[in-house]
Design an enzyme around this catalytic site. Structure first.
Site, PDB file in Angstrom:
ATOM      1  CB  CYS A 141      -0.966  -0.201   1.286  1.00 62.59           C
ATOM      2  SG  CYS A 141       0.174  -0.098   2.719  1.00 62.59           S
ATOM      3  NE  ARG A 182       8.233   0.540   0.905  1.00 64.70           N
ATOM      4  CZ  ARG A 182       9.151   1.467   0.962  1.00 64.70           C
ATOM      5  NH1 ARG A 182       9.956   1.682  -0.048  1.00 64.70           N
ATOM      6  NH2 ARG A 182       9.358   2.227   2.118  1.00 64.70           N
ATOM      7  CB  SER A 190       8.065   1.330   6.955  1.00 71.21           C
ATOM      8  OG  SER A 190       8.686   0.240   6.324  1.00 71.21           O
TER       9      SER A 190
END
Length: 425
Positions: A50, A52, A107
């Site tokens: 969702c 990358r 992230s």
């Protein structure tokens, strides 16, 4: 051999762009095979989450423009539009980037552990597609080892924080007492499992899990005392839900504005808190226009995430150092690997010359030749043959004035000035 990491992520592209560049699980095998076929890539893997979409590639020579063009064509985007959001890492930087991603250092939620599992899935799919060979395979294994070391040797994974945790934290800000709330979770994957766990720990009064297959929903529901329903049952459940969190792999929206409007009327416009974690989105953006709906996407979770990540910042520097060391070590071993083929060929050539001279010596002995003379002839013949090609090349280099190559040859053969013994004539 050349490594390339290319893609977009939550820092470079909006959710609108990310959902257009996302790959469905069903697309991956064909996409990988097409990518290798059309871009002269020998090995390739695709990571699509969702937050990358990234391509990891091994080529003879870097051809980033061709790969970027393929990605644009595959998703029917203009090259300029994609280029505006894309990043490209080559060689050592590509290796380091992969390791940072797998370690959770790149992230949205610093140090989140789910990305490592997603990276392993990307590797498994590439193996299924037949697009991972020895080089990219070694890089993935080194990446997994680096991520494991980061988890083991730093505090990056302490104080559990994830997109799922952020979504539940936001729900707590809106509903001060989650024990009086009912939640509808759409999907049954890893993220929704984490959401269910956090909601269960917060004492949410009732949890309903809606999924495409009832079996998968039931397996998840049983873990947390929840109820399982099909996606078709969502309209009935929506009216009773204070919290709706969705994360599926659907290519089309699951919740539309009309369905939510109908639920609000049944609720007498009691507010609904919604978080759409999916890319592409599960909930139509127009739902956010409704007065009694608080709709958030993954991009809206940044502030919540930032507040919950302060405890991990100190560990991030140590993790970065481990990743950098891991990337350096991999590149050293890769360069060493480059010599293996040369050494193998040289050994095979030497063994062939040895066998030729040995056969000649055995024939002479069989014909009654003097053993001492035969051994001397064997030694002399083998020495001459082994030195012939290097001697020719060294003379050529000398004639061309290639002093640097001559110095390298001296180092290669471990020769030192003045160390040559004079053989008696």
């Amino acid at each position: 051999m050349a490594f390339l990491a290319l893609g977009i992520n939550h820092k470079t592209a909006s959710v609108d762009v990310r959902e257009r560049v996302a790959f469905t699980p069903e697309q991956l095998v064909d996409a990988l095979q097409q990518l290798c076929r059309l871009t002269a890539s020998r090995e390739a893997a695709i990571l699509s989450t969702c937050n990358r979409s990234e391509l990891y590639i091994e080529q003879d020579h870097i051809a980033a423009d061709a790969v970027l063009q393929w990605l644009a064509d595959y998703h029917q985007l203009s090259l300029d539009e994609l280029r505006a959001s894309a990043y490209i890492h080559e060689e050592h930087d590509a290796v380091r980037h992969m390791m940072r991603v797998a370690s959770g250092l790149d992230s949205l939620v610093l140090g989140e552990p789910q990305i490592l599992g997603q990276m392993k899935s990307a590797y498994a799919v590439a193996r299924e597609a037949g697009t991972v060979g020895p080089l990219l395979g070694r890089l993935f294994q080194a990446t997994f080892s680096a991520a494991k070391q980061v988890r083991t040797d730093t505090a990056i994974g302490e104080n559990p924080v994830s997109v799922a945790f952020a979504a539940v934290s936001l729900a707590k800000q809106i509903f001060s007492d989650l024990g009086r709330s009912q939640a509808l979770l759409i999907g049954a994957g890893e993220t929704i499992t984490l959401v269910a766990r956090h909601l269960h720990e917060q004492g949410v009064r009732r949890i309903v899990v809606a999924n495409r297959t009832l079996e998968r929903a039931s397996i998840l529901a049983e873990q947390f005392g929840a109820h399982a329903v099909l996606l078709a049952d969502i309209p009935q459940e929506l009216a009773n839900s204070d919290i709706v969190i969705s994360s599926t792999a659907s290519q089309l929206p699951i919740l539309g504005k009309g369905a939510v409007e109908s639920a609000l009327k049944q609720r007498r416009h009691k507010p609904i808190f919604m978080v759409d974690i999916a890319v592409p989105r599960d909930i139509e953006p127009q739902v956010g226009e409704l007065d009694d709906v608080y709709l958030y996407t993954v991009d809206d979770l940044h502030e919540v995430v930032a507040e919950n990540l302060k405890s991990r910042q100190g560990a991030a520097q140590a993790a970065e150092e481990l990743v950098s060391a891991g990337a350096d070590d991999f590149m050293v071993r890769l360069r060493e690997l480059a010599a293996v083929d040369v050494l193998k060929a040289y050994r095979q050539q030497s063994e062939r010359l040895r066998d030729e001279e040995l056969q000649k010596a055995l024939r002479l002995l069989g014909n009654g030749g003097n053993p001492e003379d035969v051994l001397m002839q064997l030694a002399r013949g083998l020495t001459n043959k082994l030195l012939h090609a290097p001697s020719v090349q060294l003379k050529k280099l000398s004639a061309e004035g290639r002093l640097d190559a001559l110095a390298m040859a001296q180092e290669l053969f471990a020769l030192h000035e003045g160390s040559t013994d004079k053989t008696p004539q």
